[in-house]
Design an enzyme around this catalytic site. Structure first.
Site, mmCIF file in Angstrom:
data_model
loop_
_atom_site.group_PDB
_atom_site.id
_atom_site.type_symbol
_atom_site.label_atom_id
_atom_site.label_comp_id
_atom_site.label_asym_id
_atom_site.label_seq_id
_atom_site.Cartn_x
_atom_site.Cartn_y
_atom_site.Cartn_z
ATOM 1 N N GLY A 1 0.972 -1.354 -0.048
ATOM 2 C CA GLY A 1 -0.107 -0.051 0.141
ATOM 3 C C GLY A 1 0.896 1.269 -0.034
ATOM 4 O O GLY A 1 1.980 1.075 -0.029
ATOM 5 N N GLU B 1 10.258 2.187 0.950
ATOM 6 C CA GLU B 1 10.018 2.458 -0.314
ATOM 7 C C GLU B 1 10.428 3.923 -0.511
ATOM 8 O O GLU B 1 10.827 4.082 -1.575
ATOM 9 C CB GLU B 1 8.893 2.254 -0.702
ATOM 10 C CG GLU B 1 8.454 0.747 -1.101
ATOM 11 C CD GLU B 1 7.145 0.612 -1.531
ATOM 12 O OE1 GLU B 1 6.631 0.574 -2.570
ATOM 13 O OE2 GLU B 1 6.280 0.514 -0.314
#
Ligand SMILES: [Zn+2]
Length: 360
Positions: A188, A218
């Site tokens: 997500g 990320e």
């Protein structure tokens, strides 16, 4: 410039396509091609001309610019999930995704998806998952058992603790029915959510013997000491992306030899990394001894197949055919499907290598 005779072992797309490959980081919905979405859109438009969704070929065109971390997640929440709302379109898209991985030379696939109920229909999370699993069974049989397929259920960072726990319960429920659910994932929008919310859910997954993979570091905002410490405390078996990892966490990851899922095109095109392919952190992790599995992440959005990811790695990091065989073997170490599957995959690679060395 002097002319160079290309070394016999230099890589090409023919080699990377035929190389038996392991895909471990692919999101089902993000893997649906714009063409398949277009076909589904056409059919729905035919049934209901007043449908307001635009043509996927237009929405997902990357002619101007690629999706980035800000535009990527809304594409799913406001568009693709509204397009795929029936059992038949879930089936059509899942089967098409499986077919395209197979055609690209993937011989072992772990597909991941976030359990999804479709509002206003009878499709519950259970029905969604069982529909996907049925497609996987069908495809496995129709491919002559050539491509092994497993499912990972994803917890979305925007989930509340209860919803995350429910995802783990679903993974356990389906696995207890003998279905090929092997693990849980955390995915997500990395700009959202507090990962400490999921402590109980991942502890339950671990207790139940499910494998754990996490999207990790990320973006800088999801790479804080608190977040990475919490994530590693969930005892993951693999980590995805591992972009902004501070040195002390890197040491820990290397010491534990965690499997790393690296996605070159996704990172470069979504501008999660800088400096293009040549500067991708694959180059750094490759030296650490952690097993690496190249993955496509969302081939429907980024348009780069797994064989193309191997080709890019070969081209930008000067890897030979032997190196790419080694890379495909290193992905086997990361598989969640058990030793029998690993042996099957090692054998495929050995056979491929023999065939290649026997050919003139
Ligand atoms: Zn991903």
């Amino acid at each position: 410039m002097g002319s160079h005779i290309k070394s016999q072992s230099s890589v090409d797309s023919n080699f990377t396509r035929h190389l038996p490959k392991v895909e471990l980081h692919a999101h089902l919905t993000g893997s649906i091609s714009p063409q398949t979405l277009h076909d589904i859109w056409l059919e729905r438009k035919g049934q209901d001309p007043s449908m307001e969704l635009d043509d996927p070929l237009k929405v997902m065109s990357t002619e101007k610019e690629h999706f980035n971390v800000f535009t990527f997640f809304p594409l799913f929440d406001t568009y693709i999930y509204n397009l795929i709302t029936s059992v038949s379109s879930i089936r059509q898209s899942t089967l098409a995704v499986l077919q395209s991985f197979y055609a690209d030379g993937v011989r072992y696939l772990e597909l991941r998806t976030t359990p999804r109920a479709v509002p206003g229909t009878s499709i519950s999370k259970q029905i969604y998952i069982s529909t996907v699993l049925d497609c996987m069974d069908e495809f496995f049989q129709s491919s002559g058992n050539d491509m092994s397929i497993y499912l990972i259920l994803s917890i979305d960072r925007k989930n509340a603790a209860e919803e995350a726990a429910q995802t783990v319960d679903l993974a356990i429920e389906f696995r207890n029915q003998g279905r090929p659910v092997v693990g849980v994932d955390l995915c997500g929008n990395p700009a959202r959510g507090d990962v400490s919310t999921f402590r109980v859910a991942f502890a339950k997954a671990k207790d139940a013997g499910l494998k754990i993979t996490l999207h990790f570091a990320e973006i800088p905002a999801s790479s804080t000491e608190d977040e990475l410490r919490a994530l590693l405390s969930y005892q993951p078996d693999r980590l995805g992306h591992v972009i902004h990892v501070p040195p002390k966490f890197k040491e820990e990851i290397v010491e534990k030899k965690l499997g790393l899922e690296l996605c070159l095109s996704c990172n470069v095109l979504a501008k999660l990394t800088e400096g293009g392919f040549a500067e991708h952190h694959f180059g750094e992790w490759q030296k650490t001894g952690c097993p690496i599995a190249l993955g496509t992440d969302d081939v429907g959005v980024f348009g780069s197949s797994l064989s193309n990811e191997y080709l890019l790695a070969g081209q930008h990091f000067s890897l030979t055919k032997a190196d790419l065989l080694g890379l495909s073997r290193s992905a086997i170490e990361c598989m969640f499907g058990g030793n029998e599957e690993k042996d099957k995959m090692y054998k495929l690679l050995n056979d491929f290598q023999e065939l290649k060395s026997a050919s003139p």
